[in-house]
Design a protein around this motif. Structure first.
Motif, PDB file in Angstrom:
ATOM      1  N   ARG A   1       0.813  -1.216   0.000  1.00 14.57           N
ATOM      2  CA  ARG A   1       0.000   0.000   0.000  1.00 14.57           C
ATOM      3  C   ARG A   1       0.846   1.265   0.000  1.00 14.57           C
ATOM      4  NH1 ARG A   1      -5.362  -1.095   3.586  1.00 14.57           N
ATOM      5  NH2 ARG A   1      -6.117  -2.760   2.236  1.00 14.57           N
ATOM      6  N   PHE A   2       0.331   2.285  -0.667  1.00 18.92           N
ATOM      7  CA  PHE A   2       0.985   3.578  -0.755  1.00 18.92           C
ATOM      8  C   PHE A   2       1.394   4.070   0.633  1.00 18.92           C
ATOM      9  CE2 PHE A   2       1.278   8.126  -0.945  1.00 18.92           C
ATOM     10  CZ  PHE A   2       1.770   8.418  -2.211  1.00 18.92           C
ATOM     11  N   SER A   3       0.467   4.022   1.571  1.00 16.63           N
ATOM     12  CA  SER A   3       0.742   4.549   2.912  1.00 16.63           C
ATOM     13  C   SER A   3       1.855   3.771   3.611  1.00 16.63           C
ATOM     14  CB  SER A   3      -0.525   4.546   3.768  1.00 16.63           C
ATOM     15  OG  SER A   3      -1.032   3.227   3.890  1.00 16.63           O
ATOM     16  N   ASP A   4       1.944   2.472   3.358  1.00 12.88           N
ATOM     17  CA  ASP A   4       3.011   1.664   3.964  1.00 12.88           C
ATOM     18  C   ASP A   4       4.375   2.028   3.377  1.00 12.88           C
ATOM     19  OD1 ASP A   4       1.168   0.334   5.570  1.00 12.88           O
ATOM     20  OD2 ASP A   4       0.899  -1.286   4.111  1.00 12.88           O
ATOM     21  N   PHE A   5       4.425   2.191   2.044  1.00 14.03           N
ATOM     22  CA  PHE A   5       5.676   2.609   1.413  1.00 14.03           C
ATOM     23  C   PHE A   5       6.100   3.976   1.964  1.00 14.03           C
ATOM     24  CE2 PHE A   5       4.220  -0.183  -2.188  1.00 14.03           C
ATOM     25  CZ  PHE A   5       5.313  -1.032  -2.192  1.00 14.03           C
ATOM     26  N   GLN A   6       5.149   4.890   2.050  1.00  9.17           N
ATOM     27  CA  GLN A   6       5.486   6.234   2.511  1.00  9.17           C
ATOM     28  C   GLN A   6       5.962   6.223   3.957  1.00  9.17           C
ATOM     29  OE1 GLN A   6       2.639   9.208   3.297  1.00  9.17           O
ATOM     30  NE2 GLN A   6       4.074  10.844   2.772  1.00  9.17           N
ATOM     31  N   ARG A   7       5.285   5.511   4.796  1.00  8.07           N
ATOM     32  CA  ARG A   7       5.652   5.446   6.211  1.00  8.07           C
ATOM     33  C   ARG A   7       7.040   4.818   6.378  1.00  8.07           C
ATOM     34  NH1 ARG A   7       1.146   4.479   7.981  1.00  8.07           N
ATOM     35  NH2 ARG A   7       0.955   2.310   7.349  1.00  8.07           N
ATOM     36  N   ASN A   8       7.307   3.745   5.669  1.00 15.30           N
ATOM     37  CA  ASN A   8       8.582   3.053   5.813  1.00 15.30           C
ATOM     38  C   ASN A   8       9.745   3.846   5.215  1.00 15.30           C
ATOM     39  OD1 ASN A   8       9.929   0.591   6.764  1.00 15.30           O
ATOM     40  ND2 ASN A   8      10.429   0.321   4.608  1.00 15.30           N
ATOM     41  N   LEU A   9       9.516   4.481   4.074  1.00 15.98           N
ATOM     42  CA  LEU A   9      10.589   5.180   3.374  1.00 15.98           C
ATOM     43  C   LEU A   9      10.723   6.644   3.790  1.00 15.98           C
ATOM     44  CD1 LEU A   9      10.015   3.643  -0.149  1.00 15.98           C
ATOM     45  CD2 LEU A   9      11.866   3.113   1.443  1.00 15.98           C
ATOM     46  N   GLY A  10       9.646   7.226   4.342  1.00 16.64           N
ATOM     47  CA  GLY A  10       9.692   8.615   4.758  1.00 16.64           C
ATOM     48  C   GLY A  10       9.869   9.584   3.608  1.00 16.64           C
ATOM     49  N   MET A  11       9.377   9.243   2.448  1.00 24.32           N
ATOM     50  CA  MET A  11       9.537  10.108   1.282  1.00 24.32           C
ATOM     51  C   MET A  11       8.276  10.923   1.031  1.00 24.32           C
ATOM     52  SD  MET A  11       9.520   7.024  -1.555  1.00 24.32           S
ATOM     53  CE  MET A  11       9.822   7.946  -3.010  1.00 24.32           C
ATOM     54  N   ALA A  12       8.446  12.027   0.324  1.00 22.54           N
ATOM     55  CA  ALA A  12       7.325  12.903   0.006  1.00 22.54           C
ATOM     56  C   ALA A  12       6.292  12.149  -0.836  1.00 22.54           C
ATOM     57  CB  ALA A  12       7.823  14.134  -0.742  1.00 22.54           C
ATOM     58  N   ARG A  13       5.037  12.435  -0.596  1.00 21.03           N
ATOM     59  CA  ARG A  13       3.945  11.749  -1.307  1.00 21.03           C
ATOM     60  C   ARG A  13       4.062  11.912  -2.818  1.00 21.03           C
ATOM     61  NH1 ARG A  13      -0.295   9.988   1.545  1.00 21.03           N
ATOM     62  NH2 ARG A  13      -1.781  10.360  -0.120  1.00 21.03           N
ATOM     63  N   ASN A  14       4.405  13.123  -3.277  1.00 28.32           N
ATOM     64  CA  ASN A  14       4.480  13.356  -4.727  1.00 28.32           C
ATOM     65  C   ASN A  14       5.628  12.556  -5.351  1.00 28.32           C
ATOM     66  OD1 ASN A  14       6.350  15.129  -3.426  1.00 28.32           O
ATOM     67  ND2 ASN A  14       6.439  16.386  -5.280  1.00 28.32           N
ATOM     68  N   VAL A  15       6.750  12.419  -4.644  1.00 28.03           N
ATOM     69  CA  VAL A  15       7.875  11.638  -5.153  1.00 28.03           C
ATOM     70  C   VAL A  15       7.501  10.158  -5.187  1.00 28.03           C
ATOM     71  CG1 VAL A  15      10.284  10.963  -4.747  1.00 28.03           C
ATOM     72  CG2 VAL A  15       9.559  13.340  -4.365  1.00 28.03           C
ATOM     73  N   LEU A  16       6.868   9.682  -4.128  1.00 24.39           N
ATOM     74  CA  LEU A  16       6.432   8.288  -4.080  1.00 24.39           C
ATOM     75  C   LEU A  16       5.441   7.995  -5.204  1.00 24.39           C
ATOM     76  CD1 LEU A  16       6.290   5.473  -2.844  1.00 24.39           C
ATOM     77  CD2 LEU A  16       4.646   6.379  -1.176  1.00 24.39           C
ATOM     78  N   ALA A  17       4.472   8.871  -5.380  1.00 24.53           N
ATOM     79  CA  ALA A  17       3.476   8.675  -6.447  1.00 24.53           C
ATOM     80  C   ALA A  17       4.161   8.601  -7.812  1.00 24.53           C
ATOM     81  CB  ALA A  17       2.445   9.794  -6.419  1.00 24.53           C
ATOM     82  N   ASP A  18       5.145   9.469  -8.033  1.00 24.38           N
ATOM     83  CA  ASP A  18       5.865   9.469  -9.310  1.00 24.38           C
ATOM     84  C   ASP A  18       6.636   8.163  -9.506  1.00 24.38           C
ATOM     85  OD1 ASP A  18       7.058  10.836 -11.727  1.00 24.38           O
ATOM     86  OD2 ASP A  18       8.881  10.457 -10.561  1.00 24.38           O
ATOM     87  N   ARG A  19       7.351   7.706  -8.483  1.00 24.38           N
ATOM     88  CA  ARG A  19       8.138   6.478  -8.615  1.00 24.38           C
ATOM     89  C   ARG A  19       7.236   5.265  -8.788  1.00 24.38           C
ATOM     90  NH1 ARG A  19      10.872  10.403  -8.200  1.00 24.38           N
ATOM     91  NH2 ARG A  19      13.143  10.421  -8.005  1.00 24.38           N
ATOM     92  N   LEU A  20       6.134   5.209  -8.063  1.00 20.90           N
ATOM     93  CA  LEU A  20       5.201   4.090  -8.235  1.00 20.90           C
ATOM     94  C   LEU A  20       4.630   4.089  -9.646  1.00 20.90           C
ATOM     95  CD1 LEU A  20       3.383   4.172  -4.790  1.00 20.90           C
ATOM     96  CD2 LEU A  20       4.844   2.325  -5.649  1.00 20.90           C
ATOM     97  N   ARG A  21       4.260   5.258 -10.146  1.00 21.49           N
ATOM     98  CA  ARG A  21       3.738   5.364 -11.515  1.00 21.49           C
ATOM     99  C   ARG A  21       4.757   4.846 -12.518  1.00 21.49           C
ATOM    100  NH1 ARG A  21       4.923   8.602 -15.304  1.00 21.49           N
ATOM    101  NH2 ARG A  21       5.940  10.111 -13.935  1.00 21.49           N
ATOM    102  N   ARG A  22       6.009   5.253 -12.350  1.00 19.03           N
ATOM    103  CA  ARG A  22       7.065   4.822 -13.276  1.00 19.03           C
ATOM    104  C   ARG A  22       7.297   3.309 -13.199  1.00 19.03           C
ATOM    105  NH1 ARG A  22      11.951   9.148 -13.516  1.00 19.03           N
ATOM    106  NH2 ARG A  22      10.708  11.039 -13.724  1.00 19.03           N
ATOM    107  N   LEU A  23       7.261   2.763 -11.990  1.00 18.43           N
ATOM    108  CA  LEU A  23       7.460   1.318 -11.842  1.00 18.43           C
ATOM    109  C   LEU A  23       6.294   0.535 -12.439  1.00 18.43           C
ATOM    110  CD1 LEU A  23       9.011   1.312  -8.260  1.00 18.43           C
ATOM    111  CD2 LEU A  23      10.180   0.680 -10.396  1.00 18.43           C
ATOM    112  N   VAL A  24       5.093   1.067 -12.348  1.00 16.47           N
ATOM    113  CA  VAL A  24       3.930   0.437 -12.992  1.00 16.47           C
ATOM    114  C   VAL A  24       4.086   0.523 -14.512  1.00 16.47           C
ATOM    115  CG1 VAL A  24       1.437   0.630 -13.375  1.00 16.47           C
ATOM    116  CG2 VAL A  24       2.355   0.732 -11.043  1.00 16.47           C
ATOM    117  N   GLU A  25       4.455   1.704 -15.021  1.00 12.09           N
ATOM    118  CA  GLU A  25       4.642   1.873 -16.463  1.00 12.09           C
ATOM    119  C   GLU A  25       5.723   0.948 -17.016  1.00 12.09           C
ATOM    120  OE1 GLU A  25       5.432   6.044 -17.016  1.00 12.09           O
ATOM    121  OE2 GLU A  25       3.312   6.593 -16.799  1.00 12.09           O
ATOM    122  N   ALA A  26       6.751   0.685 -16.206  1.00 11.69           N
ATOM    123  CA  ALA A  26       7.846  -0.190 -16.639  1.00 11.69           C
ATOM    124  C   ALA A  26       7.493  -1.665 -16.506  1.00 11.69           C
ATOM    125  CB  ALA A  26       9.100   0.124 -15.825  1.00 11.69           C
TER     126      ALA A  26
END
Length: 154
Positions: A43-68
């Motif tokens: 889940r998005f919230s789990d990745f964010q909590r564990n990594l401590g990264m900004a929501r917009n950066v996480l959303a971008d990286r998840l989008r790119r990993l899905v696209e790839a």
């Protein structure tokens, strides 16, 4: 932003498999997301909590990993309205990459006796054996035993 698009276009045209791989998973956040996905995060919230990264950066990286094709987005397994990110077979093939990075760090980035997490086989609890490239005959392959054959005209 323009530099990112130019870099992506250059990497796609690049004949080097390492350059293409780095273009997709080579930044810190993407690799850590993949690592966390191997650890069962979805889940998005789990990745964010564990990594401590900004929501917009996480959303971008998840989008790119899905696209790839490394992650797939699907409805949450618990029936809630959330979406989950799961590794695809392509993403699961990154496991040796993550293991190799881990093992290199264990050998070179920790002092003797310094505590760190351990990667073990789930069924036996034993440490994962050291990964090494193997030659055609099964022997250990060292850097001086391999060569990159460039494409003609490059």
């Amino acid at each position: 932003m323009r530099d990112d698009k130019a870099a992506e276009a250059h990497a796609e045209a690049e004949a080097c498999p390492v350059a293409r791989s780095v273009n997709v998973i080579g930044d810190r956040w993407s690799l850590l997301i993949v690592r966390d996905a191997f650890d069962g995060m979805r889940r998005f919230s789990d990745f964010q909590r564990n990594l401590g990264m900004a929501r917009n950066v996480l959303a971008d990286r998840l989008r790119r990993l899905v696209e790839a094709g490394i992650l797939d987005q699907q409805p949450a397994s618990d029936g809630s309205a959330y979406q989950e990110y799961v590794l695809t077979p392509r993403g699961e093939e990154l496991f040796p990459v993550v293991v190799a990075l881990r093992q290199w760090a264990e050998s070179h980035l920790f002092t003797q006796g310094e505590p760190h997490s351990d990667l073990v086989e789930r069924t036996s609890g034993k440490p994962i054996p050291r990964m090494v490239p193997r030659a055609h005959d099964g022997g250990t392959l060292m850097p001086h035993d391999a060569e990159v054959r460039k494409l003609a005209g490059r």
